[in-house]
Design a protein around this motif. Structure first.
Motif, PDB file in Angstrom:
ATOM      1  N   THR A   1       8.918 -60.187 -66.705  1.00  0.00           N
ATOM      2  CA  THR A   1       9.474 -61.539 -66.671  1.00  0.00           C
ATOM      3  C   THR A   1       9.135 -62.255 -67.979  1.00  0.00           C
ATOM      4  OG1 THR A   1       9.129 -61.551 -64.288  1.00  0.00           O
ATOM      5  CG2 THR A   1       9.601 -63.662 -65.304  1.00  0.00           C
ATOM      6  N   LEU A   2       7.887 -62.104 -68.427  1.00  0.00           N
ATOM      7  CA  LEU A   2       7.461 -62.691 -69.694  1.00  0.00           C
ATOM      8  C   LEU A   2       8.268 -62.102 -70.853  1.00  0.00           C
ATOM      9  CD1 LEU A   2       5.356 -64.583 -71.056  1.00  0.00           C
ATOM     10  CD2 LEU A   2       3.957 -62.537 -71.422  1.00  0.00           C
ATOM     11  N   TYR A   3       8.486 -60.788 -70.788  1.00  0.00           N
ATOM     12  CA  TYR A   3       9.277 -60.129 -71.821  1.00  0.00           C
ATOM     13  C   TYR A   3      10.676 -60.748 -71.900  1.00  0.00           C
ATOM     14  CZ  TYR A   3      12.427 -56.756 -73.910  1.00  0.00           C
ATOM     15  OH  TYR A   3      13.402 -56.192 -74.670  1.00  0.00           O
ATOM     16  N   PHE A   4      11.320 -60.936 -70.747  1.00  0.00           N
ATOM     17  CA  PHE A   4      12.677 -61.499 -70.748  1.00  0.00           C
ATOM     18  C   PHE A   4      12.668 -62.955 -71.200  1.00  0.00           C
ATOM     19  CE2 PHE A   4      13.829 -57.710 -68.355  1.00  0.00           C
ATOM     20  CZ  PHE A   4      15.042 -57.412 -68.964  1.00  0.00           C
ATOM     21  N   TYR A   5      11.579 -63.672 -70.886  1.00  0.00           N
ATOM     22  CA  TYR A   5      11.462 -65.050 -71.378  1.00  0.00           C
ATOM     23  C   TYR A   5      11.450 -65.060 -72.915  1.00  0.00           C
ATOM     24  CZ  TYR A   5       9.569 -69.550 -72.670  1.00  0.00           C
ATOM     25  OH  TYR A   5       9.391 -70.767 -73.277  1.00  0.00           O
ATOM     26  N   LEU A   6      10.603 -64.205 -73.481  1.00  0.00           N
ATOM     27  CA  LEU A   6      10.485 -64.164 -74.950  1.00  0.00           C
ATOM     28  C   LEU A   6      11.780 -63.665 -75.593  1.00  0.00           C
ATOM     29  CD1 LEU A   6       6.826 -62.856 -75.307  1.00  0.00           C
ATOM     30  CD2 LEU A   6       7.686 -65.180 -75.723  1.00  0.00           C
ATOM     31  N   LEU A   7      12.450 -62.728 -74.944  1.00  0.00           N
ATOM     32  CA  LEU A   7      13.741 -62.239 -75.432  1.00  0.00           C
ATOM     33  C   LEU A   7      14.750 -63.390 -75.473  1.00  0.00           C
ATOM     34  CD1 LEU A   7      15.434 -59.638 -76.187  1.00  0.00           C
ATOM     35  CD2 LEU A   7      16.131 -59.597 -73.778  1.00  0.00           C
ATOM     36  N   GLY A   8      14.780 -64.184 -74.396  1.00  0.00           N
ATOM     37  CA  GLY A   8      15.700 -65.322 -74.321  1.00  0.00           C
ATOM     38  C   GLY A   8      15.409 -66.360 -75.390  1.00  0.00           C
ATOM     39  N   VAL A   9      14.127 -66.638 -75.621  1.00  0.00           N
ATOM     40  CA  VAL A   9      13.721 -67.629 -76.633  1.00  0.00           C
ATOM     41  C   VAL A   9      14.118 -67.150 -78.032  1.00  0.00           C
ATOM     42  CG1 VAL A   9      11.709 -68.650 -77.761  1.00  0.00           C
ATOM     43  CG2 VAL A   9      11.848 -68.639 -75.277  1.00  0.00           C
ATOM     44  N   THR A  10      13.867 -65.862 -78.290  1.00  0.00           N
ATOM     45  CA  THR A  10      14.139 -65.311 -79.623  1.00  0.00           C
ATOM     46  C   THR A  10      15.638 -65.233 -79.885  1.00  0.00           C
ATOM     47  OG1 THR A  10      12.189 -63.971 -79.252  1.00  0.00           O
ATOM     48  CG2 THR A  10      13.517 -63.414 -81.163  1.00  0.00           C
ATOM     49  N   LEU A  11      16.378 -64.674 -78.929  1.00  0.00           N
ATOM     50  CA  LEU A  11      17.831 -64.619 -79.093  1.00  0.00           C
ATOM     51  C   LEU A  11      18.394 -66.033 -79.147  1.00  0.00           C
ATOM     52  CD1 LEU A  11      18.882 -61.675 -76.730  1.00  0.00           C
ATOM     53  CD2 LEU A  11      18.972 -61.716 -79.224  1.00  0.00           C
ATOM     54  N   GLY A  12      17.807 -66.932 -78.332  1.00  0.00           N
ATOM     55  CA  GLY A  12      18.253 -68.322 -78.298  1.00  0.00           C
ATOM     56  C   GLY A  12      18.181 -68.967 -79.676  1.00  0.00           C
TER      57      GLY A  12
ATOM     58  N   PHE B   1      14.614 -65.766 -65.345  1.00  0.00           N
ATOM     59  CA  PHE B   1      15.089 -65.952 -63.980  1.00  0.00           C
ATOM     60  C   PHE B   1      16.119 -64.878 -63.615  1.00  0.00           C
ATOM     61  CE2 PHE B   1      17.802 -67.806 -60.683  1.00  0.00           C
ATOM     62  CZ  PHE B   1      16.835 -68.173 -59.757  1.00  0.00           C
ATOM     63  N   SER B   2      16.969 -64.517 -64.580  1.00  0.00           N
ATOM     64  CA  SER B   2      17.981 -63.482 -64.315  1.00  0.00           C
ATOM     65  C   SER B   2      17.319 -62.161 -63.966  1.00  0.00           C
ATOM     66  CB  SER B   2      18.874 -63.279 -65.536  1.00  0.00           C
ATOM     67  OG  SER B   2      19.545 -64.464 -65.840  1.00  0.00           O
ATOM     68  N   TYR B   3      16.264 -61.829 -64.697  1.00  0.00           N
ATOM     69  CA  TYR B   3      15.543 -60.587 -64.391  1.00  0.00           C
ATOM     70  C   TYR B   3      14.916 -60.689 -62.995  1.00  0.00           C
ATOM     71  CZ  TYR B   3      11.810 -57.281 -63.972  1.00  0.00           C
ATOM     72  OH  TYR B   3      10.978 -56.326 -63.477  1.00  0.00           O
ATOM     73  N   TRP B   4      14.313 -61.832 -62.710  1.00  0.00           N
ATOM     74  CA  TRP B   4      13.671 -62.046 -61.413  1.00  0.00           C
ATOM     75  C   TRP B   4      14.708 -61.980 -60.272  1.00  0.00           C
ATOM     76  CZ3 TRP B   4      14.160 -65.995 -57.748  1.00  0.00           C
ATOM     77  CH2 TRP B   4      13.162 -66.002 -56.762  1.00  0.00           C
ATOM     78  N   ARG B   5      15.893 -62.512 -60.529  1.00  0.00           N
ATOM     79  CA  ARG B   5      16.937 -62.591 -59.495  1.00  0.00           C
ATOM     80  C   ARG B   5      17.625 -61.233 -59.289  1.00  0.00           C
ATOM     81  NH1 ARG B   5      19.158 -64.081 -55.474  1.00  0.00           N
ATOM     82  NH2 ARG B   5      21.144 -65.143 -55.191  1.00  0.00           N
ATOM     83  N   PHE B   6      17.942 -60.536 -60.371  1.00  0.00           N
ATOM     84  CA  PHE B   6      18.773 -59.333 -60.253  1.00  0.00           C
ATOM     85  C   PHE B   6      17.993 -58.035 -60.456  1.00  0.00           C
ATOM     86  CE2 PHE B   6      21.930 -62.534 -61.942  1.00  0.00           C
ATOM     87  CZ  PHE B   6      22.574 -62.715 -60.737  1.00  0.00           C
ATOM     88  N   GLY B   7      16.814 -58.082 -61.095  1.00  0.00           N
ATOM     89  CA  GLY B   7      16.088 -56.858 -61.410  1.00  0.00           C
ATOM     90  C   GLY B   7      16.865 -56.021 -62.411  1.00  0.00           C
ATOM     91  N   PHE B   8      16.477 -54.756 -62.563  1.00  0.00           N
ATOM     92  CA  PHE B   8      17.208 -53.892 -63.491  1.00  0.00           C
ATOM     93  C   PHE B   8      18.492 -53.421 -62.818  1.00  0.00           C
ATOM     94  CE2 PHE B   8      13.161 -53.428 -65.794  1.00  0.00           C
ATOM     95  CZ  PHE B   8      13.641 -53.812 -67.030  1.00  0.00           C
ATOM     96  N   ASP B   9      19.539 -54.187 -63.022  1.00  0.00           N
ATOM     97  CA  ASP B   9      20.801 -53.943 -62.349  1.00  0.00           C
ATOM     98  C   ASP B   9      21.904 -54.269 -63.353  1.00  0.00           C
ATOM     99  OD1 ASP B   9      21.962 -53.801 -59.335  1.00  0.00           O
ATOM    100  OD2 ASP B   9      23.162 -55.210 -60.522  1.00  0.00           O
ATOM    101  N   LEU B  10      23.117 -53.771 -63.095  1.00  0.00           N
ATOM    102  CA  LEU B  10      24.230 -54.091 -63.993  1.00  0.00           C
ATOM    103  C   LEU B  10      24.497 -55.597 -64.023  1.00  0.00           C
ATOM    104  CD1 LEU B  10      26.526 -51.099 -63.070  1.00  0.00           C
ATOM    105  CD2 LEU B  10      25.572 -51.580 -65.333  1.00  0.00           C
TER     106      LEU B  10
ATOM    107  N   TYR C   1      24.045 -68.172 -57.459  1.00  0.00           N
ATOM    108  CA  TYR C   1      24.136 -68.548 -56.045  1.00  0.00           C
ATOM    109  C   TYR C   1      25.566 -68.622 -55.514  1.00  0.00           C
ATOM    110  CZ  TYR C   1      19.236 -69.459 -56.657  1.00  0.00           C
ATOM    111  OH  TYR C   1      17.912 -69.301 -56.937  1.00  0.00           O
ATOM    112  N   GLY C   2      26.564 -68.266 -56.355  1.00  0.00           N
ATOM    113  CA  GLY C   2      27.954 -68.325 -55.918  1.00  0.00           C
ATOM    114  C   GLY C   2      28.206 -67.597 -54.603  1.00  0.00           C
ATOM    115  N   PRO C   3      27.814 -66.312 -54.518  1.00  0.00           N
ATOM    116  CA  PRO C   3      28.064 -65.578 -53.275  1.00  0.00           C
ATOM    117  C   PRO C   3      27.399 -66.237 -52.061  1.00  0.00           C
ATOM    118  CG  PRO C   3      27.510 -64.065 -55.050  1.00  0.00           C
ATOM    119  CD  PRO C   3      27.275 -65.458 -55.573  1.00  0.00           C
ATOM    120  N   VAL C   4      26.180 -66.783 -52.249  1.00  0.00           N
ATOM    121  CA  VAL C   4      25.476 -67.459 -51.146  1.00  0.00           C
ATOM    122  C   VAL C   4      26.247 -68.710 -50.736  1.00  0.00           C
ATOM    123  CG1 VAL C   4      23.278 -68.512 -50.449  1.00  0.00           C
ATOM    124  CG2 VAL C   4      23.287 -66.613 -52.073  1.00  0.00           C
TER     125      VAL C   4
END
Ligand code: ZN
Length: 251
Positions: A6-17, A89-98, A238-241
């Protein structure tokens, strides 16, 4: 492990951002590839590596350019943090998924568009075209069920928004229309409609609040892109929900 990722994806988002900020600022000027290094938009001083650390540099420099002491807009570090949080959050929500790949692609496009729209009131065609190609490739590899849902989604986005622009005479522009089409292509008709509903609702609430507080006036339009983006992100997660809740509650 999950915490670390989760931390990795946070830093990835910040850097790409941080990179997306530059893209969003430069594409509308046609400057994307003109000067490789980042510079202060006020004094054009080329920034060193220590002035380019996402989020941190902004706080260390107290939000000022080190050379001309001009205030740097807090939009940029805010966007970096938001992209970091959304990636995590995307990683937390979807995990390693398409779905995760789709989410990160959409978030990337959204970040660039929000920066351009807030700065210039423009949703750049170049950005939309680039991501249209990306989402077509994605939907060829990972088709919607049925596959033509993407085509219908794009058409509904285009025609639906065009009708609203004609009826409402303004409020939304051509850029918003094309953005809805790209979201329809990526997410399909149902999630597009959820996006549309949420964007309109949030846009109305925020506009009325800002008008009431006297922060904006009726004559000066505010960019609608950020509302579409907010609607799109909520719809993605949350669209499907929401659709399920709506169908079971009202039918
Ligand atoms: Zn400067």
């Amino acid at each position: 492990m999950t915490t670390l990722l989760t931390l990795y994806f946070y830093l990835l988002g910040v850097t790409l951002g941080s990179f997306y900020n530059v893209v969003g600022l430069r594409v509308p000027n046609g400057e994307l590839f003109k000067q490789e290094r980042s510079y202060c938009p006020n004094c054009h001083h080329t920034l060193s590596w220590y002035e380019l650390i996402p989020v941190l540099s902004f706080f260390i420099q107290k939000g000022l350019c080190r050379h001309c002491h001009q205030r740097i807009s807090s939009i940029y570090p805010s966007m970096e943090i938001l992209s970091g949080l959304a990636f995590a959050f995307s990683y937390w929500r979807f995990g390693f998924d398409l779905h995760l790949i789709l989410a990160l692609l959409l978030l990337s496009m959204f970040h660039i568009i929000v920066v351009s729209d807030l700065r210039y009131m423009i949703i750049p065609n170049k950005v939309l075209i680039f991501f249209t190609v990306i989402f077509i490739i994605y939907r060829v590899i990972v088709p919607l069920e049925p596959w033509w849902g993407s085509v219908v989604g794009a058409m509904v986005g285009l025609i639906g928004t065009a009708l609203i622009i004609i009826v409402s005479r303004g409020g939304m522009g051509g850029g918003d229309m094309k953005l809805f089409a790209v979201i329809g292509l990526a997410l399909g008709t149902k999630l597009l409609l959820v996006t549309f509903f949420l964007a309109s609702l949030i846009g109305a609430v925020v506009s009325i609040t800002l008008l009431g507080l006297g922060i904006i006036t009726r004559k000066k339009p505010i960019p609608f892109g950020p509302f579409i983006v907010t609607g799109g992100i909520l719809s993605l997660y949350y669209g499907p929900v929401l659709i399920k809740w709506y169908v079971t509650s009202f039918f």
